[in-house]
Enzyme design. Structure first.
Site, PDB file in Angstrom:
ATOM      1  N   GLY A 114       0.822  -1.197   0.000  1.00 19.58           N
ATOM      2  CA  GLY A 114       0.000   0.000   0.000  1.00 19.58           C
ATOM      3  C   GLY A 114       0.858   1.249   0.000  1.00 19.58           C
ATOM      4  N   CYS A 115       0.297   2.361  -0.489  1.00 20.42           N
ATOM      5  CA  CYS A 115       1.107   3.575  -0.626  1.00 20.42           C
ATOM      6  C   CYS A 115       1.588   4.099   0.731  1.00 20.42           C
ATOM      7  CB  CYS A 115       0.341   4.643  -1.403  1.00 20.42           C
ATOM      8  SG  CYS A 115      -1.272   5.068  -0.728  1.00 20.42           S
ATOM      9  N   HIS A 116       0.672   4.333   1.665  1.00 19.50           N
ATOM     10  CA  HIS A 116       1.092   4.801   2.994  1.00 19.50           C
ATOM     11  C   HIS A 116       1.975   3.764   3.689  1.00 19.50           C
ATOM     12  CE1 HIS A 116      -1.676   8.226   3.007  1.00 19.50           C
ATOM     13  NE2 HIS A 116      -2.647   7.422   2.640  1.00 19.50           N
ATOM     14  N   TYR A 279       8.359   9.878  -1.489  1.00 17.71           N
ATOM     15  CA  TYR A 279       8.183   9.113  -2.733  1.00 17.71           C
ATOM     16  C   TYR A 279       6.880   9.548  -3.382  1.00 17.71           C
ATOM     17  CZ  TYR A 279       5.504   6.224   0.620  1.00 17.71           C
ATOM     18  OH  TYR A 279       4.653   5.782   1.614  1.00 17.71           O
TER      19      TYR A 279
END
Length: 308
Positions: A114-116, A279
């Protein structure tokens, strides 16, 4: 030439994967006509006819698609939350350890982080591994993201001419502390307590800055010890330790927007420390990570097609 199918290619992550892979001459992207895009039989046939299938779908649809695959040679790369903590799936962050890399390289089932969660895990996992942070540590995580992380609906809200003025300021969400990334944040790091998690969406398209603040008393070591751990761990082209990425004392959430790498840094002082990962939520936080996983499992240079 390897054949690729993106199930869910009209979503934000799927579209970006499609755009990146379309420019490559070593891959053939197979697509379904619009009228068959949601046809279960057509999807099943396509999923079983390719070398690599990307799932860019909601969790339930991703589970359904994974169950459709009968061809044992198909490599499945899932960008949803559905399979990230399952033991028979490789977690697609090979920089974490040799074991993570080896499992990815030998797997046909790969879950994109996942991004977070990517930033939090990149910051916390090495410190627990090195013994600088206990597994029972009580942590907080702040994460600011561009609005593209909310998908097409949120993008439309932010880019509408008549949008409300509340969208002009950062907005914190997941206020009930039940964000879907928490499960992998705990499982992959080995933490026995979920962190207090404060995700914030702001008025910029893409980019991400994840921060984990620590008191020195929480650490079994110094700030310099932390830096040495990161410097030793993250030596590649995609994830790297950078001593100074801020500008004039500010670190922007868009510092690595449109890039596929991740920069890890440490700030603060000997009493209070900030662990930070910068990022792109659509890069190393989603489609860039998915493409990296595909490259590696196919034996292709891992940075091919990435913007670093």
């Amino acid at each position: 030439m390897k054949k690729v199918f993106i199930d869910g290619s009209v979503g934000t992550t799927g579209l970006r994967i499609f755009e990146r892979l379309s420019a490559r001459e070593d891959l053939e992207i197979l697509t379904l006509p619009e009228e068959k895009r949601k046809d279960p039989a057509a999807r099943k046939e396509m999923l079983n006819a390719v070398d690599v299938a990307f799932l860019c779908l909601p969790d339930d649809a991703a589970r359904e698609a994974a169950a459709m695959i009968e061809n044992p040679s198909v490599i499945l790369i899932d960008a949803s939350t559905a399979h990230r903590t399952l033991p028979d799936w490789a977690y697609g962050f090979p920089e974490l350890s040799k074991a993570h890399e080896e499992k990815l390289l030998s797997s046909k089932r790969i879950a994109v982080p996942g991004c977070h969660a990517s930033g939090f895990i990149a910051l916390v996992y090495p410190l627990i591994e090195a013994g600088l942070l206990e597994k029972d540590a009580l942590l907080t995580c702040h994460s600011i993201t561009g609005y593209s992380g909310g998908g097409k609906k949120m993008i439309a809200q932010y880019e509408a001419e008549n949008r409300g003025e509340l969208l002009d300021a950062p907005r914190q969400y997941a206020l009930g502390q039940t964000h879907k990334h928490l499960k992998e944040m705990g499982a992959i790091t080995g933490l026995s307590n979920m962190p207090i998690f404060c995700p914030i969406v702001s008025d910029f398209y893409s980019g991400m800055l994840v921060t984990v603040p620590l008191f020195k008393s929480q650490l079994k070591g110094s700030v310099e010890d932390i830096k040495r751990v990161y410097e030793s761990k993250y030596t590649g082209e995609i994830v790297r330790y950078v001593d100074g990425i801020e500008e004039e004392g500010f670190l922007s959430g868009a510092a690595l927007s449109r890039k596929d790498g991740m920069a890890i840094t440490v700030k603060g002082n000997e009493e209070r420390v900030l662990l930070m990962a910068a990022y792109d939520n659509l890069g190393k936080g989603a489609s860039g990570a998915a493409i990296q996983c595909m490259n590696m499992v196919l034996g292709i240079e891992k940075t091919k097609g990435l913007e670093l």
